[in-house]
Design an enzyme around this catalytic site. Structure first.
Site, mmCIF file in Angstrom:
data_model
loop_
_atom_site.group_PDB
_atom_site.id
_atom_site.type_symbol
_atom_site.label_atom_id
_atom_site.label_comp_id
_atom_site.label_asym_id
_atom_site.label_seq_id
_atom_site.Cartn_x
_atom_site.Cartn_y
_atom_site.Cartn_z
ATOM 1 N N LYS A 184 -0.370 -12.892 32.585
ATOM 2 C CA LYS A 184 0.357 -12.314 31.291
ATOM 3 C C LYS A 184 -0.653 -12.164 30.444
ATOM 4 O O LYS A 184 -0.800 -13.178 29.830
ATOM 5 C CB LYS A 184 1.597 -13.081 31.062
ATOM 6 C CG LYS A 184 2.601 -12.313 30.260
ATOM 7 C CD LYS A 184 2.077 -11.704 29.012
ATOM 8 C CE LYS A 184 1.947 -13.020 28.192
ATOM 9 N NZ LYS A 184 1.616 -12.521 26.566
ATOM 10 N N GLU A 260 -4.642 -25.461 27.057
ATOM 11 C CA GLU A 260 -5.690 -25.489 26.094
ATOM 12 C C GLU A 260 -4.988 -24.949 24.870
ATOM 13 O O GLU A 260 -4.603 -23.651 24.744
ATOM 14 C CB GLU A 260 -6.847 -24.359 26.610
ATOM 15 C CG GLU A 260 -8.167 -24.698 25.965
ATOM 16 C CD GLU A 260 -8.239 -23.858 24.726
ATOM 17 O OE1 GLU A 260 -7.786 -24.469 23.589
ATOM 18 O OE2 GLU A 260 -8.625 -22.493 24.960
ATOM 19 N N CYS A 294 -9.991 -21.426 18.751
ATOM 20 C CA CYS A 294 -9.369 -22.873 18.656
ATOM 21 C C CYS A 294 -10.565 -23.871 18.369
ATOM 22 O O CYS A 294 -10.213 -24.895 18.011
ATOM 23 C CB CYS A 294 -8.582 -23.116 19.883
ATOM 24 S SG CYS A 294 -9.664 -22.697 21.444
ATOM 25 N N GLU A 391 -4.418 -24.834 11.406
ATOM 26 C CA GLU A 391 -5.546 -23.870 12.013
ATOM 27 C C GLU A 391 -5.370 -22.826 10.926
ATOM 28 O O GLU A 391 -4.428 -22.016 10.806
ATOM 29 C CB GLU A 391 -5.338 -23.387 13.348
ATOM 30 C CG GLU A 391 -5.731 -24.350 14.523
ATOM 31 C CD GLU A 391 -5.954 -23.658 15.795
ATOM 32 O OE1 GLU A 391 -7.067 -23.441 16.407
ATOM 33 O OE2 GLU A 391 -4.783 -23.444 16.542
#
Length: 488
Positions: A184, A260, A294, A391
């Protein structure tokens, strides 16, 4: 214009679902739009898969699993090698397609093609190195044999920020191990994954091994597939919040999971560091992918003795970057992925400035069409600022200062995340001390680039678990069977 460029890179009939080796429309012919982040215009439309389409993809993966698991490892490896060579030959096309749908500059996209493609080369070589062991039982009287087997059908959910590399990093070891899969791709960037499916098909990957379902119904699709006990593994790259949902959903059928997730990478500059080298590393660690990574340096912790020098030099470098459409010549920084991303970065910068941070350069979104934010450096960022905890996912370097090594380590570890970290120092003993003390899955020493297909990529704490790449990467797709044998 954009549609014409996409058509030249990806055939019309490949902007569809790829299930069981066949390109097909979604149920009820539904589609969704893929936007150009440089101006918000529509690039093209792709098939919008439903839950029923996703189940059909899993059906195809399950049907192919038996024969694929028994395909000789050398054959699996050679398929990956052919795909590697095909992608290398089409690097320009993949880079342009990625730049159009994601926004990064073509030059940076070429770097992703080279990096992402290396996972296919690495795992093409690992396919023939899957092995168990044979030994005599310690007490004698029997022999112990272990056999490695593919875990089975997998679900991969990939993010928008690295449309090629996040696919190859999962597909490569799965193919090498003998697993089938349903993928996906991110709603914002499905085109690169669809192009990748075409290359793998041309490279000889059997029908049903790889199935692609672009969809706007991500939550429904993943929930339905995880409710199916035929699915044996889930690998996800994305936010910690979504990762937790997928882990909870995996519990019912005890699926293997690799996560992750988010990061909050510290970039520590000690007083003995080569400041110019640290600035060079900071540009790589911060500005790769416009900061939308990330692994991006999120918090710059700089010793108070060199903070002003570091901030001035980094500000000059960041301020000199050219912002614009990723396909234009001379552009260094492309747009963020969407309007929501710009609003989020703007809010974090405003909060930091309101708390006392000084703007060295940038500090706002430029007045132009598209989803852009100016490269920004902030100094004296208070520890209470939201961007210290969250973040940033944008081109913003937030600098705070420290006085001692102990303080730097404590502040670096003061986060729920533990993916990447960076350290600049010329003291070898300190290098070892700090690397051992940091609670992170990856530590870069005097380098702003740590990603490498031959190394295990992954984090600890809320940054997830499992590793991608390296010798460890293929183990995520293998189960161990122990066989007890009599001695004679």
């Amino acid at each position: 214009m954009s549609l014409d460029r996409v058509s030249a890179l990806l055939p019309d009939d490949h902007r569809a679902l790829y299930i069981g080796g066949r390109w097909r429309p979604a149920e009820h012919q539904e589609t969704f739009e893929v936007l150009d982040p440089a101006d918000g215009s529509v690039l093209t439309t792709v098939a919008d898969g439903t839950v029923a389409d996703a189940v059909a993809a899993l059906d195809a993966a399950v049907a192919a699993q038996h024969d694929w698991a028994r395909t000789p490892p050398r054959e699996r490896g050679e398929i990956l090698r052919r795909a590697f060579e095909a992608i290398a030959a089409r690097a320009e096309e993949f880079a342009l397609l990625m730049s159009l749908e994601m926004g990064k500059t073509v030059a940076e996209a070429k770097g992703e093609v080279a990096y992402g493609n290396e996972f296919f080369r690495w795992f093409s070589e690992e396919a023939v190195r899957i092995h168990g062991r044979w030994m005599q039982a310690p007490a004698g009287g029997s022999r112990l044999l272990t056999i490695k087997k593919p875990v089975g059908p997998c679900l991969f959910v990939t993010p928008w920020n690295f449309p090629l590399a996040m696919g190859t990093r999962k597909i490569g070891p799965a193919v090498a191990a003998g697993c089938t899969m349903v993928i996906k791709p991110a709603e914002q960037t499905p085109l690169t994954m669809l192009a990748l499916a075409g290359v793998l098909a041309e490279s000889g990957l059997p029908d049903g091994v790889l199935n692609i379902v672009p969809t706007t119904r991500a939550a429904e699709v993943s929930k339905r597939l995880q409710d199916d006990d035929r699915l044996r593994k889930v690998s996800f790259t994305g936010s910690t919040g979504v990762g937790k949902i997928l882990v909870r959903q995996s519990a019912e059928n005890l699926q293997r999971v690799s996560m992750e997730l988010g990061g909050n990478a510290p970039f520590i500059v000690f007083e003995d560091a080569d400041v110019d080298a640290a600035v060079d590393g900071a540009m790589v660690a911060k500005m790769r992918n416009m900061g939308e990574a990330c692994t991006a340096a999120n918090r710059f912790l700089v010793h108070e003795a060199v903070a002003e020098e570091f901030a001035a030099k980094l500000g000059a470098r960041m301020g000199a970057l050219s912002v614009g459409r990723g396909q234009d010549d001379g552009v260094d920084v492309g747009p963020l992925i969407d309007e929501k991303a710009v609003a989020g970065v703007s809010a974090l910068v405003e909060d930091a400035v309101a708390g006392g941070a000084r703007v060295v350069t940038g500090g706002s979104a430029p007045e132009r069409a598209g989803f852009f934010y100016s490269p920004t450096v902030l100094l004296d960022v208070p520890s209470s600022a939201k961007l210290v905890r969250q973040e940033i996912f944008g081109p913003v370097a937030a600098i705070g200062t420290f006085a001692t090594e102990e303080e730097a380590i404590a502040r670096a570890n003061d986060t729920e995340y533990g993916l990447a970290s960076y350290v600049y120092t010329r003291d070898l003993a300190r290098t070892i001390r700090v690397a051992e003390a940091l609670d992170y899955g990856m530590v870069g020493i005097n380098s702003g680039l740590i990603s490498n297909p031959a190394a295990p990529f992954g984090g600890v704490k809320s940054s997830g678990f499992g590793r991608e790449g390296g010798f460890e990467g293929i183990e995520e797709f293998l189960e161990t069977t122990y066989v007890a044998l009599p001695a004679g």
